[in-house]
Design a protein around this motif. Structure first.
Motif, PDB file in Angstrom:
ATOM      1  N   PRO A  31      48.034  42.672  33.611  1.00  0.00           N
ATOM      2  CA  PRO A  31      49.124  42.746  33.544  1.00  0.00           C
ATOM      3  C   PRO A  31      49.956  41.467  32.598  1.00  0.00           C
ATOM      4  O   PRO A  31      50.366  41.723  31.680  1.00  0.00           O
ATOM      5  N   VAL A  32      50.193  40.542  33.739  1.00  0.00           N
ATOM      6  CA  VAL A  32      50.067  39.420  34.002  1.00  0.00           C
ATOM      7  C   VAL A  32      49.736  38.875  32.461  1.00  0.00           C
ATOM      8  O   VAL A  32      49.970  38.179  31.861  1.00  0.00           O
ATOM      9  N   GLN A  35      50.175  39.913  29.290  1.00  0.00           N
ATOM     10  CA  GLN A  35      51.782  38.954  28.096  1.00  0.00           C
ATOM     11  C   GLN A  35      51.775  37.609  28.920  1.00  0.00           C
ATOM     12  O   GLN A  35      52.422  37.123  27.533  1.00  0.00           O
ATOM     13  N   VAL A  36      50.947  36.967  29.066  1.00  0.00           N
ATOM     14  CA  VAL A  36      50.730  35.130  29.206  1.00  0.00           C
ATOM     15  C   VAL A  36      50.256  34.704  27.642  1.00  0.00           C
ATOM     16  O   VAL A  36      50.224  34.551  26.782  1.00  0.00           O
ATOM     17  N   VAL A  37      49.007  35.944  28.265  1.00  0.00           N
ATOM     18  CA  VAL A  37      47.911  35.115  26.135  1.00  0.00           C
ATOM     19  C   VAL A  37      48.708  35.932  24.894  1.00  0.00           C
ATOM     20  O   VAL A  37      48.469  35.562  24.017  1.00  0.00           O
ATOM     21  N   THR A 101      58.343  32.436  29.100  1.00  0.00           N
ATOM     22  CA  THR A 101      57.780  33.377  30.023  1.00  0.00           C
ATOM     23  C   THR A 101      57.768  32.185  31.270  1.00  0.00           C
ATOM     24  O   THR A 101      57.459  31.053  31.367  1.00  0.00           O
ATOM     25  N   PRO A 102      58.150  32.496  32.169  1.00  0.00           N
ATOM     26  CA  PRO A 102      58.238  31.781  33.477  1.00  0.00           C
ATOM     27  C   PRO A 102      57.148  31.072  33.738  1.00  0.00           C
ATOM     28  O   PRO A 102      55.331  31.724  33.712  1.00  0.00           O
ATOM     29  N   LYS A 103      57.231  29.897  34.551  1.00  0.00           N
ATOM     30  CA  LYS A 103      55.957  29.160  35.068  1.00  0.00           C
ATOM     31  C   LYS A 103      55.466  29.729  36.554  1.00  0.00           C
ATOM     32  O   LYS A 103      54.358  29.495  36.045  1.00  0.00           O
ATOM     33  N   LYS A 104      56.004  30.255  36.904  1.00  0.00           N
ATOM     34  CA  LYS A 104      55.436  31.204  37.679  1.00  0.00           C
ATOM     35  C   LYS A 104      54.649  32.258  37.516  1.00  0.00           C
ATOM     36  O   LYS A 104      53.816  32.728  38.109  1.00  0.00           O
ATOM     37  N   LEU A 108      50.575  32.114  37.286  1.00  0.00           N
ATOM     38  CA  LEU A 108      49.702  33.165  38.528  1.00  0.00           C
ATOM     39  C   LEU A 108      48.247  34.260  37.114  1.00  0.00           C
ATOM     40  O   LEU A 108      47.495  34.356  37.469  1.00  0.00           O
ATOM     41  N   ALA A 109      48.967  34.248  35.392  1.00  0.00           N
ATOM     42  CA  ALA A 109      47.995  34.402  34.863  1.00  0.00           C
ATOM     43  C   ALA A 109      46.311  33.486  34.792  1.00  0.00           C
ATOM     44  O   ALA A 109      45.683  33.517  34.621  1.00  0.00           O
ATOM     45  N   LEU A 110      46.908  31.848  34.019  1.00  0.00           N
ATOM     46  CA  LEU A 110      45.581  31.286  35.395  1.00  0.00           C
ATOM     47  C   LEU A 110      44.773  31.460  36.132  1.00  0.00           C
ATOM     48  O   LEU A 110      43.971  31.122  36.180  1.00  0.00           O
ATOM     49  N   ARG A 111      45.650  31.089  37.666  1.00  0.00           N
ATOM     50  CA  ARG A 111      44.368  31.512  38.582  1.00  0.00           C
ATOM     51  C   ARG A 111      43.865  32.522  38.984  1.00  0.00           C
ATOM     52  O   ARG A 111      42.700  33.462  39.293  1.00  0.00           O
TER      53      ARG A 111
END
Length: 212
Positions: A31-32, A35-37, A101-104, A108-111
């Motif tokens: 889900p994260v 949302q980020v994409v 979008t929050p930096k955290k 998390l999405a990249l990791r």
């Protein structure tokens, strides 16, 4: 802790390197990532669409005909949205589609994306590219030697200009500086190729911190 064989650009083994569990070994948060994409793609939209409302269309100042006695419907302006040449009702105007979008969440999405590629065995590490001069043929041979197939994301350091020029003309290769590493580009490519210098760690350098 998972490890990856470090290879030379010719495909020879050059040792192994441990992939940081905090970056390449977490459970992907779908889900994260979604949302980020979605936010990344929304931010790419130009948002330049623009049409005129009835207040902006030229003409229409005079009443077309008198209010009563003509047998026709009442009309106050020829620029009404129901008239040909009239304004547009609820007209779209220039706007920004960017989402906060929050930096955290971005980190998390990249990791999560990198962990997904690592779990599939699609993270490759090369000691260095070692191109003396730009060579597209050499870039093709290097990727084949590494076993990088399909769409490939090549992550380079800022000063690796010769490698950038070697890879940039390949249709199935996308080249990024380490500071530009992002969730969408990791997910849209089948495998990711780092150099020993650009491989992310949990204790980030300035470039890797910018990437996260």
């Amino acid at each position: 802790m998972a490890s990856v064989t470090v290879k030379t650009s010719s495909g020879a083994d050059a040792g192994t390197v441990d992939l940081d569990e905090a970056i390449f070994g977490i459970e992907p948060n779908v889900p994260v990532m979604h949302q980020v994409v979605t936010a990344q793609l929304a931010a790419r939209r130009a948002g330049t669409q623009s049409t005129k409302t009835r207040a902006e269309v030229r003409g229409g100042g005079a009443k077309p005909w008198k209010q009563k006695g003509t047998g026709r419907a009442r009309a106050g302006s020829t620029r009404s949205p129901i008239w040909i040449g009239g304004g547009v009702a609820h007209a779209p105007k220039p706007r920004s589609y960017a989402q906060r979008t929050p930096k955290k969440m971005i980190r998390l999405a990249l990791r999560s994306a990198l962990s997904d590629r690592a779990a599939e065995g699609n993270v490759h590490v090369v000691a260095e590219w070692g191109f003396d001069t730009p060579s597209t043929k050499g870039a093709i041979a290097a990727l084949a030697a590494l076993g990088a197939e399909g769409r490939v994301l090549v992550v380079l350091s800022r000063d690796d200009v010769v490698a950038y020029k070697s890879f940039r003309n390949l249709q199935n290769v996308h080249v990024l500086e380490v500071g530009e590493l992002n969730t969408y580009d990791v997910l849209v490519n089948d495998c990711v190729v780092f150099t020993s210098q650009t491989l992310p760690t949990a204790t980030p350098t300035a470039d890797a911190e910018a990437a996260s």
